[in-house]
Design an enzyme around this catalytic site. Structure first.
Site, mmCIF file in Angstrom:
data_model
loop_
_atom_site.group_PDB
_atom_site.id
_atom_site.type_symbol
_atom_site.label_atom_id
_atom_site.label_comp_id
_atom_site.label_asym_id
_atom_site.label_seq_id
_atom_site.Cartn_x
_atom_site.Cartn_y
_atom_site.Cartn_z
ATOM 1 N N LYS A 21 71.176 -29.364 18.333
ATOM 2 C CA LYS A 21 70.375 -28.386 17.569
ATOM 3 C C LYS A 21 68.874 -28.615 17.694
ATOM 4 O O LYS A 21 68.095 -27.668 17.621
ATOM 5 C CB LYS A 21 70.796 -28.391 16.098
ATOM 6 C CG LYS A 21 72.114 -27.667 15.866
ATOM 7 C CD LYS A 21 72.286 -27.277 14.417
ATOM 8 C CE LYS A 21 73.541 -26.429 14.222
ATOM 9 N NZ LYS A 21 74.784 -27.223 14.404
ATOM 10 N N GLU A 59 67.812 -21.045 6.674
ATOM 11 C CA GLU A 59 68.912 -21.370 5.782
ATOM 12 C C GLU A 59 69.749 -22.449 6.453
ATOM 13 O O GLU A 59 69.653 -22.669 7.666
ATOM 14 C CB GLU A 59 69.776 -20.133 5.534
ATOM 15 C CG GLU A 59 70.773 -19.791 6.630
ATOM 16 C CD GLU A 59 70.152 -19.317 7.931
ATOM 17 O OE1 GLU A 59 69.030 -18.765 7.898
ATOM 18 O OE2 GLU A 59 70.790 -19.518 8.988
ATOM 19 N N SER A 112 78.604 -31.793 21.940
ATOM 20 C CA SER A 112 77.442 -31.233 21.251
ATOM 21 C C SER A 112 76.818 -32.176 20.230
ATOM 22 O O SER A 112 75.625 -32.082 19.958
ATOM 23 C CB SER A 112 77.822 -29.917 20.583
ATOM 24 O OG SER A 112 78.947 -30.085 19.747
#
Ligand SMILES: *Cc1c(COP(=O)(O)O)cnc(C)c1O
Length: 405
Positions: free
Chosen positions: A101, A123, A388
């Protein structure tokens, strides 16, 4: 490489088109004043992010702060356990903060800085996107407001603590069910009031244009690195690449490097407890076309056509839709989407940990589980899996719910 009508040689020039469409998917379904704010981001993206100054600064940050390039590891013991196929993982778990991310959060925050914004807002549900964005905000000296449902704040105490330590302002949302959907609404409402001073940073390849394109482009570093590294290591391309799909950012990052190659591409969705609506979050497998959160894609709907409740053991995958580019790649058949359930995922979590000394995130364990099944079906060849993220965040939950296997 041509795929039906689509020429992947020139794909990135044409997809999305100038209105943010991948075929019929994508676009921007938001109020007019929000559209103005999004247009400002789109324009800035095309002028700033394509400039050599921005590109070289982002490249330096990736190397010196994030620890890129992340390596590819060959899984020798797991490969011989499952048969004759060679398995490899792209190690996004070794990216700073432990997941992919940060790749798009650093890009989005650097863009905010170049645009002269003081603040970034977003958010978060499980808190992973919030932590990555809070990290980027601290690095660039930007204020950071993270909107989070009160229920999620209670459930995700360690990530809330991380965001606060990093200096972010965690805004508790107490409307409705007090989870992700209400947090999205509250963050958009705040953005509408504050857009002159801040930008909204979406956490995956979802939302209105330009986010599906921008997040893909920032994540494409994963696929570009992986392709080059894989050829260096083995002398050729993998036969297949596999990644888990929630909103779809880590998968789009990896896939974008291989779309123009003779490589099979598989996106893995969470089947959770089973195929009944409410028991899974496999939107591309079981969903239908619809608009939510500002974009047109394939989504899971309830009887009123609203986003359906979804479930997965991996909180990062429980989203009732996926990015518009995935819907497009599914329709044209370039990427195949399939599912694994919670049980197969937990099994893969322990298997990778035991055989390779790598504890994967539960999200990433979906991709590992699928690759293990695929390897058994293929006689020979190689599979590259996107790992990931790392599983440290999931250990307490897994031990409590499943025990040590
Ligand atoms: C958030 C997350 C995902 C799912 O998000 P995508 O946008 O589908 O990549 C997958 N793996 C990890 C480790 C995550 O934190």
């Amino acid at each position: 490489m041509k795929y039906g009508e689509i020429d992947f040689e020139t794909y990135f020039k044409n997809y999305p088109n100038k209105d943010g469409y991948f075929g019929k998917y994508g676009g921007s379904y938001i109020p007019d004043d929000l559209k103005a704010a999004m247009n400002e981001i789109t324009e800035a993206y095309f002028t700033i992010c394509k400039s050599s100054k921005f590109i070289s600064e982002l490249r330096r940050i990736r190397k010196e702060f994030q620890g890129r390039p992340t390596p590819i590891s060959y899984l020798e013991r797991l490969s011989s356990k499952v048969g004759n196929v060679q398995l490899y993982v792209k190690r996004e778990d070794l990216n700073h903060t432990g997941a992919h991310k940060l790749n798009h959060c650093m890009g989005e925050a650097l863009l905010a800085k170049y645009m002269g914004k003081k603040k970034i807002i977003a958010e978060t549900g499980a808190g992973q996107h919030g932590v990555a964005l809070a990290t980027a905000a601290a690095y660039f000296g930007l204020e950071c407001d993270i909107y989070m449902g009160a229920v999620d704040i209670k459930k995700q105490a360690p990530n809330v603590a991380r965001m606060k330590i990093l200096g972010a302002n965690v805004v508790e949302v107490t409307d409705g069910l007090q989870t992700l959907k209400e947090a999205v609404d509250a963050a958009f409402a705040a953005y509408l009031k504050e857009y002159k001073d801040c930008i909204y940073c979406i956490g995956s390849v979802v939302g209105p244009h330009p986010f599906p394109m921008m997040v893909r482009d920032f994540q494409s570093v994963v696929g570009i690195e992986a392709r080059e590294q894989f050829i260096d290591m083995t002398g050729g391309l993998p036969d297949a690449v596999v990644a888990c799909v929630g909103g779809g950012s880590n998968s789009m990052g990896l896939f974008s490097g291989f779309l123009n190659d003779p490589v099979e591409i598989y996106g893995v969705e969470p089947l959770g407890r089973g195929s009944k609506l409410g028991d899974h979050a496999a939107s591309l497998t079981y969903g239908s076309e619809g608009v939510m959160h500002g974009f047109n894609s394939i989504m899971l709907k309830d009887e009123n056509g609203d986003p359906a409740p979804v479930y997965s053991v991996a909180s990062g995958l429980d989203y009732p839709s996926s990015g518009p580019e995935h819907a497009f790649l599914r329709d044209i058949g370039r990427v195949k989407y399939d599912v694994v359930d919670d049980e197969e995922t937990i099994d893969a979590f322990f298997t990778l940990s035991r055989l390779e000394g790598i504890i994967p995130a539960i999200e990433s364990s979906h991709a590992v589980a699928y690759a293990m099944k695929l390897a058994k079906k293929m006689d020979t060849g190689s599979i590259l899996i996107n790992l990931s993220g790392r599983g440290d965040k999931d250990m307490d939950y897994i031990i409590e719910k499943y025990g040590i296997r």
